[in-house]
Write a protein that holds these residues in place. Structure first.
Motif, PDB file in Angstrom:
ATOM      1  N   TYR A 141      27.547 -53.688  13.962  1.00 42.38           N
ATOM      2  CA  TYR A 141      27.577 -54.386  12.931  1.00 42.38           C
ATOM      3  C   TYR A 141      27.450 -53.666  11.695  1.00 42.38           C
ATOM      4  N   GLN A 142      28.574 -53.274  10.727  1.00 48.70           N
ATOM      5  CA  GLN A 142      28.369 -52.447   9.817  1.00 48.70           C
ATOM      6  C   GLN A 142      28.181 -53.368   8.394  1.00 48.70           C
ATOM      7  N   PRO A 143      27.344 -53.018   7.635  1.00 54.09           N
ATOM      8  CA  PRO A 143      26.849 -53.903   6.329  1.00 54.09           C
ATOM      9  C   PRO A 143      28.042 -53.614   5.568  1.00 54.09           C
ATOM     10  N   ALA A 178      29.000 -58.344   7.148  1.00 54.21           N
ATOM     11  CA  ALA A 178      28.983 -57.198   7.919  1.00 54.21           C
ATOM     12  C   ALA A 178      30.593 -57.293   8.781  1.00 54.21           C
ATOM     13  N   GLU A 179      30.943 -56.012   9.277  1.00 51.57           N
ATOM     14  CA  GLU A 179      32.146 -56.231  10.063  1.00 51.57           C
ATOM     15  C   GLU A 179      31.543 -55.939  11.594  1.00 51.57           C
ATOM     16  N   ALA A 180      31.888 -56.577  12.595  1.00 48.91           N
ATOM     17  CA  ALA A 180      31.677 -56.588  13.847  1.00 48.91           C
ATOM     18  C   ALA A 180      32.889 -55.521  14.450  1.00 48.91           C
ATOM     19  N   ILE A 220      33.598 -53.466  17.980  1.00 46.30           N
ATOM     20  CA  ILE A 220      33.388 -53.144  19.413  1.00 46.30           C
ATOM     21  C   ILE A 220      32.955 -51.579  20.050  1.00 46.30           C
ATOM     22  N   ARG A 221      32.168 -51.731  20.878  1.00 45.33           N
ATOM     23  CA  ARG A 221      31.507 -50.365  21.567  1.00 45.33           C
ATOM     24  C   ARG A 221      31.858 -50.209  22.968  1.00 45.33           C
ATOM     25  N   TRP A 222      32.272 -49.392  23.719  1.00 42.69           N
ATOM     26  CA  TRP A 222      32.382 -49.297  25.003  1.00 42.69           C
ATOM     27  C   TRP A 222      31.603 -47.937  25.578  1.00 42.69           C
ATOM     28  N   ILE A 250      35.433 -60.198  12.062  1.00 42.33           N
ATOM     29  CA  ILE A 250      36.197 -59.625  13.550  1.00 42.33           C
ATOM     30  C   ILE A 250      37.632 -59.274  13.191  1.00 42.33           C
ATOM     31  N   ASN A 251      37.834 -58.148  13.838  1.00 39.16           N
ATOM     32  CA  ASN A 251      39.087 -57.600  13.878  1.00 39.16           C
ATOM     33  C   ASN A 251      39.995 -58.270  14.864  1.00 39.16           C
ATOM     34  N   LEU A 252      41.192 -58.698  14.395  1.00 44.12           N
ATOM     35  CA  LEU A 252      42.226 -59.161  15.113  1.00 44.12           C
ATOM     36  C   LEU A 252      43.424 -57.969  15.562  1.00 44.12           C
ATOM     37  N   ILE A 280      42.953 -58.287   4.575  1.00 42.84           N
ATOM     38  CA  ILE A 280      44.082 -57.251   5.007  1.00 42.84           C
ATOM     39  C   ILE A 280      43.037 -56.252   5.283  1.00 42.84           C
ATOM     40  N   ASP A 281      43.350 -55.510   6.422  1.00 44.05           N
ATOM     41  CA  ASP A 281      42.557 -54.303   6.629  1.00 44.05           C
ATOM     42  C   ASP A 281      43.535 -53.020   6.763  1.00 44.05           C
ATOM     43  N   ASP A 282      42.608 -51.858   6.466  1.00 41.32           N
ATOM     44  CA  ASP A 282      43.348 -50.695   6.099  1.00 41.32           C
ATOM     45  C   ASP A 282      44.475 -50.971   5.232  1.00 41.32           C
ATOM     46  N   PHE A 283      44.369 -51.456   4.007  1.00 39.67           N
ATOM     47  CA  PHE A 283      45.256 -51.618   2.933  1.00 39.67           C
ATOM     48  C   PHE A 283      45.776 -50.244   2.430  1.00 39.67           C
ATOM     49  N   ASP A 339      41.890 -48.620   2.552  1.00 37.69           N
ATOM     50  CA  ASP A 339      41.684 -47.758   3.763  1.00 37.69           C
ATOM     51  C   ASP A 339      40.846 -46.576   3.314  1.00 37.69           C
ATOM     52  N   ARG A 340      40.166 -46.062   4.216  1.00 39.46           N
ATOM     53  CA  ARG A 340      39.098 -44.965   4.256  1.00 39.46           C
ATOM     54  C   ARG A 340      39.921 -43.680   3.600  1.00 39.46           C
ATOM     55  N   ALA A 341      41.126 -43.560   4.092  1.00 37.39           N
ATOM     56  CA  ALA A 341      41.882 -42.513   3.530  1.00 37.39           C
ATOM     57  C   ALA A 341      42.030 -42.260   2.370  1.00 37.39           C
ATOM     58  N   LEU A 380      33.020 -45.375   2.344  1.00 39.09           N
ATOM     59  CA  LEU A 380      32.409 -44.469   1.309  1.00 39.09           C
ATOM     60  C   LEU A 380      31.199 -43.799   2.084  1.00 39.09           C
ATOM     61  N   GLU A 381      31.040 -42.588   1.611  1.00 37.50           N
ATOM     62  CA  GLU A 381      30.253 -41.527   2.340  1.00 37.50           C
ATOM     63  C   GLU A 381      29.357 -41.105   1.229  1.00 37.50           C
ATOM     64  N   ASN A 382      29.398 -41.067   0.021  1.00 35.98           N
ATOM     65  CA  ASN A 382      28.506 -40.549  -0.932  1.00 35.98           C
ATOM     66  C   ASN A 382      28.563 -41.321  -2.542  1.00 35.98           C
ATOM     67  N   GLY A 402      30.669 -48.277   4.415  1.00 36.74           N
ATOM     68  CA  GLY A 402      30.737 -46.864   4.729  1.00 36.74           C
ATOM     69  C   GLY A 402      29.430 -46.179   4.991  1.00 36.74           C
ATOM     70  N   TYR A 403      29.561 -45.043   5.535  1.00 36.02           N
ATOM     71  CA  TYR A 403      28.130 -44.470   6.167  1.00 36.02           C
ATOM     72  C   TYR A 403      27.106 -44.260   4.948  1.00 36.02           C
ATOM     73  N   TYR A 404      27.676 -44.304   3.606  1.00 33.68           N
ATOM     74  CA  TYR A 404      26.575 -44.069   2.542  1.00 33.68           C
ATOM     75  C   TYR A 404      25.638 -45.231   2.651  1.00 33.68           C
TER      76      TYR A 404
HETATM   77  P1  C2E Z   1      38.479 -50.507  11.003  1.00 35.78           P
HETATM   78  O1  C2E Z   1      38.676 -52.156  11.543  1.00 35.78           O
HETATM   79  O2  C2E Z   1      39.204 -50.313   9.941  1.00 35.78           O
HETATM   80  O3  C2E Z   1      37.295 -50.299  10.956  1.00 35.78           O
HETATM   81  C1  C2E Z   1      36.579 -49.428  10.239  1.00 35.78           C
HETATM   82  C2  C2E Z   1      36.368 -48.166  10.991  1.00 35.78           C
HETATM   83  O4  C2E Z   1      35.718 -47.011  10.123  1.00 35.78           O
HETATM   84  C3  C2E Z   1      35.155 -48.140  12.199  1.00 35.78           C
HETATM   85  O5  C2E Z   1      35.472 -47.167  13.277  1.00 35.78           O
HETATM   86  C4  C2E Z   1      33.902 -47.857  11.479  1.00 35.78           C
HETATM   87  O6  C2E Z   1      32.918 -47.162  12.187  1.00 35.78           O
HETATM   88  C5  C2E Z   1      34.616 -46.623  10.461  1.00 35.78           C
HETATM   89  N1  C2E Z   1      33.929 -46.185   9.137  1.00 35.78           N
HETATM   90  C6  C2E Z   1      33.122 -47.148   8.430  1.00 35.78           C
HETATM   91  N2  C2E Z   1      32.514 -46.298   7.356  1.00 35.78           N
HETATM   92  C7  C2E Z   1      33.116 -45.041   7.694  1.00 35.78           C
HETATM   93  C8  C2E Z   1      32.454 -43.777   6.999  1.00 35.78           C
HETATM   94  O7  C2E Z   1      31.987 -43.872   5.962  1.00 35.78           O
HETATM   95  N3  C2E Z   1      33.014 -42.684   7.560  1.00 35.78           N
HETATM   96  C9  C2E Z   1      33.779 -42.682   8.652  1.00 35.78           C
HETATM   97  N4  C2E Z   1      34.130 -41.640   9.056  1.00 35.78           N
HETATM   98  N5  C2E Z   1      34.125 -43.735   9.236  1.00 35.78           N
HETATM   99  C10 C2E Z   1      33.604 -44.804   8.930  1.00 35.78           C
HETATM  100  P2  C2E Z   1      35.287 -47.649  14.650  1.00 35.78           P
HETATM  101  O8  C2E Z   1      34.114 -48.685  14.947  1.00 35.78           O
HETATM  102  O9  C2E Z   1      35.608 -46.471  15.265  1.00 35.78           O
HETATM  103  O10 C2E Z   1      36.390 -48.792  14.818  1.00 35.78           O
HETATM  104  C11 C2E Z   1      37.754 -48.057  14.771  1.00 35.78           C
HETATM  105  C12 C2E Z   1      39.059 -49.175  14.621  1.00 35.78           C
HETATM  106  O11 C2E Z   1      38.908 -49.758  16.178  1.00 35.78           O
HETATM  107  C13 C2E Z   1      38.615 -50.175  13.561  1.00 35.78           C
HETATM  108  O12 C2E Z   1      39.135 -49.930  12.439  1.00 35.78           O
HETATM  109  C14 C2E Z   1      39.585 -51.466  14.201  1.00 35.78           C
HETATM  110  O13 C2E Z   1      41.030 -51.071  13.740  1.00 35.78           O
HETATM  111  C15 C2E Z   1      39.489 -51.211  15.794  1.00 35.78           C
HETATM  112  N6  C2E Z   1      38.496 -51.983  16.314  1.00 35.78           N
HETATM  113  C16 C2E Z   1      37.062 -52.017  16.457  1.00 35.78           C
HETATM  114  N7  C2E Z   1      36.596 -53.057  16.925  1.00 35.78           N
HETATM  115  C17 C2E Z   1      37.558 -53.978  17.061  1.00 35.78           C
HETATM  116  C18 C2E Z   1      37.825 -55.091  17.955  1.00 35.78           C
HETATM  117  O14 C2E Z   1      36.666 -55.784  18.273  1.00 35.78           O
HETATM  118  N8  C2E Z   1      39.096 -55.613  17.966  1.00 35.78           N
HETATM  119  C19 C2E Z   1      40.007 -55.126  17.472  1.00 35.78           C
HETATM  120  N9  C2E Z   1      41.180 -55.706  17.769  1.00 35.78           N
HETATM  121  N10 C2E Z   1      40.066 -53.892  17.125  1.00 35.78           N
HETATM  122  C20 C2E Z   1      38.914 -53.271  16.753  1.00 35.78           C
END
Ligand code: C2E
Ligand code: MG
Ligand code: MG
Ligand code: MG
Length: 284
Positions: free
Chosen positions: A41-43, A55-57, A59-61, A112-114, A174-177, A198-200, A234-236, A253-255
């Protein structure tokens, strides 16, 4: 001779990556059943109240042989192999159960991400409604994140599904806008509450005048359309200063924090209200 070696190693590299892909695709269903996957979970921090209620959930493997497999990698493979619904169903069940557990302590919205593939499934709203009933979770304790591309595939059908989800009381984002193929014409029709820039565009915002301009304009546009704005990645502190000036609502963000296990997230939440120095950029 060199060229031949080059081709040979290229091919064996290809075999290796093909083998890895096959392993991931074949093992995913059992890995889900045997709890090899977990959720972080990221705050999401509100800049207005300087507090965290969401928070955003993610997934991790952790694979026993392959080690950590990034979600971007195995989710793309699950989408192509048709297994993505297994991931989505697993996440919905686990995260809504988690929301039920945390709801008694504090108000939190878990997003939750769809996948775009989920949004062609007309049974999705009904299934989510049933999970909310089953776990006794109010719809506003859940958020769903979809990308622009998901909408553009089949706008009429996807917008109808999003509307049903919104009618349940679920917050949609809307994610990654800014990175997808979006159309402003569709944006105005979407029953969405939030855009996540989006982070970009956030990564170098304090150095890159073009990124700053894009984020400022996107924030104004989104606010004009009555969407809340979240900045991703956001990192700083210098970046935070920009986002505060532009009137961004929420920051992730990591900040503030990396994605955390459920236990560590609750620990982080408990300590966060004391971290005033994180915000002190405006007064300096
Ligand atoms: P997203 O939904 O855009 O999630 C944000 C991603 O950015 C996450 O990577 C998060 O760890 C990362 N992030 C957040 N803050 C920072 C930061 O300050 N710096 C950097 N470098 N990265 C940051 P993560 O967890 O590796 O997930 C990548 C993508 O995988 C997600 O992008 C999402 O598209 C997908 N994803 C993750 N979990 C799920 C899920 O349960 N279901 C689906 N369908 N997709 C998922
Ligand atoms: Mg997301
Ligand atoms: Mg994103
Ligand atoms: Mg993404």
């Amino acid at each position: 001779k060199q060229a031949v070696d080059g081709i040979a190693s290229y091919q064996s590299g290809q075999d290796e990556s093909h083998f890895r892909e096959m392993t991931i695709i074949q093992q995913l269903p059992a890995a889900l059943q045997h709890n090899q996957l977990s959720i972080c979970y990221q705050p999401k921090v509100s800049l207005e109240t300087q507090s965290c209620h969401a928070a955003e959930a993610l997934i991790r493997w952790h694979h026993p042989e392959l080690g950590f497999i990034p979600p971007d990698e195995f989710i793309a493979l699950a989408e192509h192999s048709g297994h993505i619904h297994l991931i989505t169903n697993w996440m919905l069940d686990r995260v809504i159960a988690q929301a039920a557990e945390w709801a008694s302590h504090r108000p939190l919205r878990l997003a939750i991400n769809l996948s775009p593939f989920d949004l062609t499934d007309t049974s999705l709203p009904r299934r989510i409604e049933q999970l909310l009933l089953h776990y006794q979770v109010p719809a506003n304790a859940i958020g769903l994140e979809v990308t622009e591309g998901a909408v553009m595939q089949d706008p009429t059908r996807v917008i109808a599904i999003l509307q049903q989800l919104s009618d349940l009381g679920i917050e949609l984002a809307i994610d990654d806008f800014g990175t997808g193929h979006s159309s402003l014409a569709y944006l105005k029709q979407l029953p969405v509450h939030e855009v996540k820039i989006d982070r970009a565009f956030i990564r170098d915002i304090e150095h890159n005048a073009k990124d700053a301009l894009i984020v400022k304009a996107a924030t104004e546009l989104a606010h004009g359309l009555q969407f809340k704005v979240t900045a991703e990645g956001l990192e700083n502190q210098a970046g935070l200063r920009c986002l505060q000036q532009f009137g961004c609502d929420t920051v992730q963000g990591y900040y503030f924090s990396k994605p955390l296990s459920a236990d560590l997230f609750i620990e982080w939440l408990g300590a966060f209200p004391q971290q005033h120095e994180k915000f002190q950029v405006m007064e300096s």
